[in-house]
Write a protein that holds these residues in place. Structure first.
Motif, short mmCIF file in Angstrom:
data_model
loop_
_atom_site.label_atom_id
_atom_site.label_comp_id
_atom_site.label_asym_id
_atom_site.label_seq_id
_atom_site.Cartn_x
_atom_site.Cartn_y
_atom_site.Cartn_z
N THR B 85 -36.30 11.27 -27.26
CA THR B 85 -37.17 10.92 -28.35
C THR B 85 -36.55 10.51 -29.42
O THR B 85 -36.71 9.23 -29.98
CB THR B 85 -38.24 11.90 -28.72
OG1 THR B 85 -38.83 12.24 -27.36
CG2 THR B 85 -39.41 11.51 -29.39
N GLY B 86 -35.52 11.18 -29.95
CA GLY B 86 -34.70 10.77 -30.99
C GLY B 86 -34.00 9.51 -30.59
O GLY B 86 -33.81 8.69 -31.36
N VAL B 87 -33.40 9.52 -29.48
CA VAL B 87 -32.51 8.48 -29.05
C VAL B 87 -33.19 7.31 -28.93
O VAL B 87 -32.95 6.09 -29.14
CB VAL B 87 -31.79 8.78 -27.70
CG1 VAL B 87 -30.71 7.46 -27.26
CG2 VAL B 87 -30.76 9.97 -28.03
N VAL B 89 -35.99 6.22 -30.45
CA VAL B 89 -36.60 5.68 -31.64
C VAL B 89 -35.17 4.99 -32.47
O VAL B 89 -35.49 3.94 -33.08
CB VAL B 89 -36.87 6.96 -32.76
CG1 VAL B 89 -37.16 6.69 -33.98
CG2 VAL B 89 -38.34 7.64 -32.30
N GLY B 90 -33.99 5.56 -32.25
CA GLY B 90 -32.89 5.13 -32.96
C GLY B 90 -32.46 3.81 -32.13
O GLY B 90 -32.10 2.92 -32.96
N LEU B 91 -32.60 3.52 -30.90
CA LEU B 91 -32.40 2.66 -30.09
C LEU B 91 -33.43 2.24 -29.32
O LEU B 91 -33.28 2.12 -27.86
CB LEU B 91 -31.07 3.01 -29.12
CG LEU B 91 -29.69 3.61 -29.68
CD1 LEU B 91 -28.79 4.07 -28.72
CD2 LEU B 91 -29.04 2.18 -30.58
N LYS B 94 -32.81 -0.12 -26.08
CA LYS B 94 -31.86 0.35 -25.04
C LYS B 94 -33.22 1.13 -23.83
O LYS B 94 -34.10 1.52 -24.37
CB LYS B 94 -30.91 1.24 -25.29
CG LYS B 94 -29.98 0.65 -26.55
CD LYS B 94 -28.83 -0.08 -25.65
CE LYS B 94 -28.11 -0.49 -26.85
NZ LYS B 94 -27.34 -1.71 -26.26
N ARG B 119 -47.56 10.96 -26.19
CA ARG B 119 -47.02 9.88 -27.10
C ARG B 119 -47.09 8.45 -26.36
O ARG B 119 -46.86 7.60 -27.18
CB ARG B 119 -45.59 10.25 -27.74
CG ARG B 119 -45.73 10.81 -28.97
CD ARG B 119 -44.43 11.34 -29.40
NE ARG B 119 -44.68 12.47 -30.03
CZ ARG B 119 -44.12 13.82 -29.67
NH1 ARG B 119 -43.27 13.79 -28.57
NH2 ARG B 119 -44.30 14.86 -30.53
N PHE B 264 -45.06 4.09 -28.07
CA PHE B 264 -44.69 5.01 -29.14
C PHE B 264 -43.66 4.28 -30.12
O PHE B 264 -44.04 4.02 -31.05
CB PHE B 264 -44.38 6.36 -28.90
CG PHE B 264 -43.93 7.35 -30.24
CD1 PHE B 264 -45.02 7.67 -30.99
CD2 PHE B 264 -42.54 7.42 -30.42
CE1 PHE B 264 -44.48 8.25 -32.11
CE2 PHE B 264 -42.25 8.06 -31.62
CZ PHE B 264 -43.34 8.58 -32.46
N LEU B 268 -44.54 2.68 -33.72
CA LEU B 268 -43.76 3.30 -34.78
C LEU B 268 -42.99 2.10 -35.73
O LEU B 268 -43.20 1.95 -36.95
CB LEU B 268 -42.82 4.22 -34.40
CG LEU B 268 -42.00 5.03 -35.59
CD1 LEU B 268 -42.88 5.70 -36.30
CD2 LEU B 268 -41.07 5.98 -34.91
N ASN B 269 -42.34 1.12 -34.89
CA ASN B 269 -41.70 -0.03 -35.78
C ASN B 269 -42.79 -0.88 -36.22
O ASN B 269 -42.44 -1.46 -37.24
CB ASN B 269 -40.81 -0.64 -34.68
CG ASN B 269 -39.32 0.00 -34.62
OD1 ASN B 269 -38.94 0.04 -35.65
ND2 ASN B 269 -38.95 0.56 -33.51
N ILE B 272 -43.81 0.72 -39.39
CA ILE B 272 -42.90 0.70 -40.51
C ILE B 272 -42.77 -0.66 -41.02
O ILE B 272 -42.63 -0.86 -42.38
CB ILE B 272 -41.63 1.17 -39.73
CG1 ILE B 272 -41.49 2.71 -39.54
CG2 ILE B 272 -40.46 0.72 -40.51
CD1 ILE B 272 -40.54 3.14 -38.88
N ASP B 273 -42.93 -1.67 -40.36
CA ASP B 273 -42.89 -3.13 -40.64
C ASP B 273 -43.93 -3.42 -41.61
O ASP B 273 -43.79 -3.93 -42.80
CB ASP B 273 -42.92 -3.92 -39.69
CG ASP B 273 -41.55 -4.29 -39.01
OD1 ASP B 273 -40.39 -3.66 -39.52
OD2 ASP B 273 -41.47 -4.76 -37.77
N VAL B 275 -45.72 -1.07 -43.50
CA VAL B 275 -45.79 -0.42 -44.66
C VAL B 275 -44.60 -1.03 -45.56
O VAL B 275 -44.74 -1.24 -46.70
CB VAL B 275 -45.49 0.97 -44.25
CG1 VAL B 275 -45.17 1.95 -45.71
CG2 VAL B 275 -46.79 1.75 -43.58
N ALA B 276 -43.58 -1.15 -45.06
CA ALA B 276 -42.21 -1.76 -45.63
C ALA B 276 -42.60 -3.29 -46.33
O ALA B 276 -42.37 -3.39 -47.53
CB ALA B 276 -40.85 -1.83 -44.70
#
Ligand SMILES: Cc1ncc(C[n+]2csc(CCOP(=O)(O)OP(=O)(O)O)c2C)c(N)n1
Ligand code: SF4
Lengths: 405, 287
Positions: B85-87, B89-91, B94, B119, B264, B268-269, B272-273, B275-276
Motif C-alpha cells: 500500500t505504501g509502495v 501510493v509512492g509509485l 508502477k 479501499r 484508491f 488520493l491524488n 491532493i490536487d 486541496v493543494a
C-alpha cells in the motif's frame, strides 16, 4: 513529494500556509508541523489517545503540501505502509501510543534490518496494557530500545516542551535520513496535550537532510554495502530500474538472503551497530544546567525535565549546588558525559514518570560510591517542582551529614 | 547444473540468476505460479522496471521475491499488502504485485487483505493457496479442508476453511478469480486481466504442496494432487446450479468479479490536487 531540488517551491508553500510567527498549539500539533517542515509527505497511522491529534493534523495539512495521509486498519499495517512508502523515496512517518507501539515492534525490527529511514512517534501513555488511556507517562524508555527482538541499534529522541517537539521532530527526520535508520520520537501524553506558545520559523531556517542515493548503477548493486566507507549504504529507491531486493532476513551486501553463513549475519548486524556507534557524537544531544560545580546532579528527560529544572533553580536560590543534565537523544544514551559529571557529584537524582527506567541506564555509567536515587511518580500526573525540590533538599541534608562524619 | 537448466528456460530473462536454483521442493506448485506470472508479464510486455513485487513470509512468498528480477520487497509475515500500500501510493504509475501464501495473506494477514480490497487500491495479489502452512512444517491453515490431516490436526481438522475469493469479492475488490495449478492457461489469462484492471485484484491459485499437505492426505506425488484439482474443480457457471451438498469439497474456479469502481491511489491524488490547488491559489490559511 518533496525531494532534493523541490525546496524553492516547498519553501514558498510553507511560508504561505504557516507564516513565520507565534502560534498557540499542542505538543502533538507541533510534532505534525515539525514533520511537515522536515519534508514528511507520507503518513500512515491508526488512531489512539494521546497521539490522535498528530494524525488529525497530518490529515488536514498534508494534502495542502501534496502529501499523503492514509488511515490504515491497524498499527501493524501503518508501519508497514510507512516502510513501503520510504522505499519509494517519500519521507514517511507514523504516530502512536503504548498499545500501538507494541504492535509496531515487529515491523520496527524490519525497518532497522532493512535500513529504512522513517520516523515513529510514540506519544507515551500510562501502562501496562490499556492502563490509563488518556494519561501521560514515561514508561516506554526500554521498549524503544529493546522492544523488537534481536541485537540492534536504535535512535530515540525525547522532546521537553511543545516548541522543542517541533524542532526535535525535524532532528528525528534528519538523523533518520542521514543514517538510514528508523528514529523513534519518544514524546509523552502530557506535552502532547499541553498548549503552549511556539514560534514557527521561516522554512529557510530549517536545515533538511536527505538520504544518500547511489551515484551510479554500480553503487546501486550494493544496497546494503558500505560502499563509501562511512558504514551508511546509499539507498537505491524503488522504481528506478535497479532491481533492488529488500528483505528483513539476513542478507548480503547485494540484498540477497543468506541466513546460513554466520559471517554474513555477523558482518551485517555489526555494521548496523557500528554505523550508530561511530557517529554517536552527531547523534547525541543533551542540555546541561548548572552542572559546572554541581554536587547534586539531576538526570531527567522529556516531560520530567522541566520541573527538574525548576527544582534546580529553586535549590540554587537556597544555596544548594544542584545541576541538571537532560538527554535529548535518549538512545544512544549520553552515558560518557554523565560519567564525567558524576565525578563531582555527591548524589545523583533521576526524576521520571515511571518506576525507574532511565535510572538503570545512568547506573551503568556512574561509580558505585555515588548514591543514585530515583524520583518516580506514576498515575498520569507529572512530577512537580516541589516534589523534586524536596528530594534535592533531603539529599543535600544527607550529604552534609555524611561530610560531617 | 541447476543454473544451466534455468538459463535454457524461456522466461529466464525475468529471473534473478544469482538467486537460483529456487528453494522450492521439486513438484511444488510454486514453480507453476512463477512460470504463469512470468508469462503474463511477458505477454503484456510489461517492463520489469515498472514492477514492484512484494511478498510476506512462507514458501509461496519466495516465488517472486527474490527470484523475479524486479524491485522486490520481502516483508514480515502477513503484512505484504500493507507494505505494498505504501509502495503503490509512492509509485502510483508502477504495477505493484503481491505474491504470497494463504497462511500469510488470509491467515495472519487477513485483515490487510480485506481492507485493501475495500479501499480498492490498485494492487494485484496472487494468493497461493496450498491448504497448509508449508514452510513451518505443515500445520493447519485457515484454508485446510474440513477433515484433513495436518501436523497440528493429527486426528482431523474440525475447522471450516475460509473461502478467500468470495470473501475478497464481497469486501469490494475490482477483480477476483480462482484457478488451480492444473489450469495454467486460464491462470495466465487471469493474471493478465488482474494486472490490467485498475483497482484491487486477487488471483487465488490453488496449488500443490505434496510435501506438507499431499503426503499426509493420500496424495504423495505432485501428479496425484494435480489430478485431484482437475477432478474436483467446478466452473463458477456450473456451480451456480449446484446445491451446497454437491459442492462440498469442490474447488470452484473462474472469475468471481470483474467491475470498475474508483481506485484508491487515483482518488488520493485527485484529492491532493484539489486541496493543494485550492491552497496554492490563496485559499484560507491553516491557522
Ligand atoms: C509473526 C510470525 N509468525 C509466524 C512466523 C512463522 N511462519 C513462517 S512461514 C509461516 C507460514 C506460511 O504459510 P503460507 O503463507 O501458507 O505459505 P506456504 O509456506 O504454505 O507457502 C509461518 C507461520 C513468522 N515468520 N512470523
Ligand atoms: S513445503 Fe510445500 S509449499 Fe513449501 S516448497 Fe515444499 S512443496 Fe512447496
Amino acid at each position: 513529494m518533496i525531494i532534493r531540488g523541490d525546496e524553492p517551491e516547498q519553501i514558498g508553500l510553507l511560508r504561505k500556509l504557516y507564516p513565520e510567527g507565534n502560534y498557540f498549539m499542542q505538543g502533538d500539533e507541533a510534532i505534525a508541523y515539525g514533520a511537515l517542515f522536515a519534508g514528511c509527505r507520507f503518513y500512515a497511522g491508526y488512531p489512539i489517545t494521546p497521539a490522535s491529534e498528530i494524525a488529525e493534523t497530518m490529515a488536514r495539512e498534508l494534502p495542502k503540501l501534496k502529501g499523503y495521509y492514509i488511515q490504515m486498519e491497524d498499527e501493524i499495517g501503518s508501519l508497514a505502509a510507512v516502510v513501503g512508502a520510504s522505499w519509494t523515496g517519500l519521507k514517511s512517518m507514523t504516530a502512536t501510543s503504548g498499545p500501538g507501539f507494541s504492535l509496531m515492534q515487529e515491523n520496527l525490527g524490519y525497518a532497522i534490518m532493512t535500513e529504512t529511514p522513517l520516523v515513529l512517534v510514540d506519544v507515551q501513555r500510562s501502562g501496562p496494557s490499556t492502563g490509563q488511556a488518556t494519561k501521560g507517562a514515561q514508561g516506554d524508555f526500554f521498549q524503544a530500545r529493546w522492544g523488537t527482538h534481536g541485537d540492534h541499534p536504535i535512535i530515540a529522541i525525547s522532546p521537553t516542551s511543545v516548541e522543542d517537539s517541533f524542532w526535535e521532530t525535524i532532528r528525528a527526520f534528519n538523523l533518520s535520513e542521514k543514517f538510514r535508520i528508523p528514529v523513534i520520537l519518544l514524546a509523552d501524553g502530557i506535552i502532547g496535550h499541553t498548549r503552549e506558545q511556539i514560534r514557527i520559523p521561516d522554512p529557510e531556517e530549517v536545515e533538511l537532510v536527505y538520504r544518500k542515493l547511489p551515484a551510479n548503477e554500480e553503487e546501486a548493486k550494493y544496497p546494503f554495502g558500505d560502499v563509501h566507507g562511512d558504514l551508511i549504504p546509499p539507498m537505491p529507491l524503488f522504481g528506478n530500474g535497479y532491481f533492488t531486493h529488500v528483505t528483513g532476513s539476513t542478507h548480503k551486501e547485494n540484498g540477497l538472503r543468506d541466513v546460513y553463513t554466520p559471517e554474513v549475519h555477523d558482518r551485517l548486524v555489526r555494521r548496523l551497530h557500528k554505523k550508530i556507534e561511530v557517529h554517536e557524537k552527531e547523534i547525541q544531544k543533551w542540555e546541561e544546567y548548572y552542572t559546572d560545580d554541581a554536587e547534586i546532579l539531576l538526570v531527567s528527560w522529556g516531560v520530567s525535565a522541566r520541573p527538574s529544572l525548576g527544582a534546580v533553580i529553586e535549590a540554587r536560590k537556597r544555596g544548594i549546588k544542584a545541576g541538571l543534565i537532560v538527554p535529548k537523544t535518549v538512545h544512544p544514551f549520553p552515558g560518557k558525559r554523565i560519567k564525567e559529571l558524576s565525578k563531582n557529584a555527591h548524589v545523583i537524582l533521576v526524576p521520571e514518570m515511571n518506576l525507574g527506567q532511565m535510572i538503570l541506564e545512568v547506573q551503568r555509567f556512574v561509580r558505585d560510591e555515588v548514591p543514585l536515587i530515583g524520583v518516580n511518580k506514576i498515575g498520569g500526573v507529572p512530577l512537580t517542582v516541589e516534589e523534586i525540590l524536596k528530594e534535592i533538599e533531603s539529599s543535600a541534608e544527607r550529604s552534609r551529614h555524611r561530610s560531617a562524619d | 547444473m541447476a543454473k544451466q537448466i534455468y538459463t535454457k528456460y524461456k522466461m529466464a530473462k525475468y529471473l534473478r540468476k544469482e538467486a537460483l536454483p529456487t528453494a522450492l521442493c521439486p513438484g511444488c506448485g510454486g514453480g507453476t505460479v512463477l512460470n504463469a506470472f512470468a508469462n503474463a508479464i511477458d505477454q503484456l510486455k510489461i517492463d520489469p522496471r515498472d514492477l514492484v513485487v512484494v511478498s510476506g513470509i512462507g514458501c509461496s512468498a519466495w516465488i517472486a521475491s527474490p527470484y523475479f528480477l524486479a524491485d522486490t520487497l520481502h516483508t514480515t509475515h502477513g503484512r505484504a499488502i500493507a507494505f505494498a500500500t505504501g509502495v503503490k501510493v509512492g509509485l502510483p504509475d508502477k504495477k505493484v504485485v503481491v505474491i504470497s501464501g494463504d497462511g500469510d495473506l488470509a491467515g495472519i494477514g487477513g485483515n490487510h487483505l480485506i481492507h485493501a480490497a475495500r479501499r480498492n487500491i490498485d494492487i494485484t495479489v496472487i494468493l497461493v493457496n496450498n491448504f497448509i502452512y508449508g514452510m513451518t512444517g505443515g500445520q493447519v491453515a485457515p484454508t485446510t479442508p474440513f477433515g484433513a490431516i495436518t501436523t497440528t490436526t493429527p486426528y482431523r481438522n474440525i475447522e471450516h476453511p475460509l473461502n478467500i475469493s468470495e470473501t475478497v469479492a464481497s469486501a469490494g475488490a475490482s477483480y477476483v478469480a480462482r484457478w488451480t495449478t492444473f489450469h495454467v492457461y486460464q491462470l495466465i489469462e487471469s493474471i493478465k486481466k488482474a494486472l490490467s484492471v485498475k483497482g484491487f485484484s486477487l488471483v487465488e491459485v490453488v496449488s500443490q504442496c505434496p510435501v506438507q499437505f499431499g503426503r499426509r492426505n493420500k496424495m504423495k506425488t505432485p501428479a496425484e494432487m494435480l489430478r485431484w484439482f482437475s477432478k474436483n474443480s467446478v466452473p463458477l457457471s456450473k456451480a451456480k446450479n449446484m446445491s451446497p451438498e454437491e459442492l462440498e469439497g469442490k474447488i470452484i474456479i473462474g472469475e468471481f468479479v470483474n467491475r470498475e469502481k474508483p481506485e484508491f491511489a487515483e482518488e488520493l491524488n485527485k484529492l491532493i490536487d484539489e486541496v493543494a490547488q485550492h491552497y496554492a491559489l490563496g485559499g484560507e490559511d491553516a491557522d
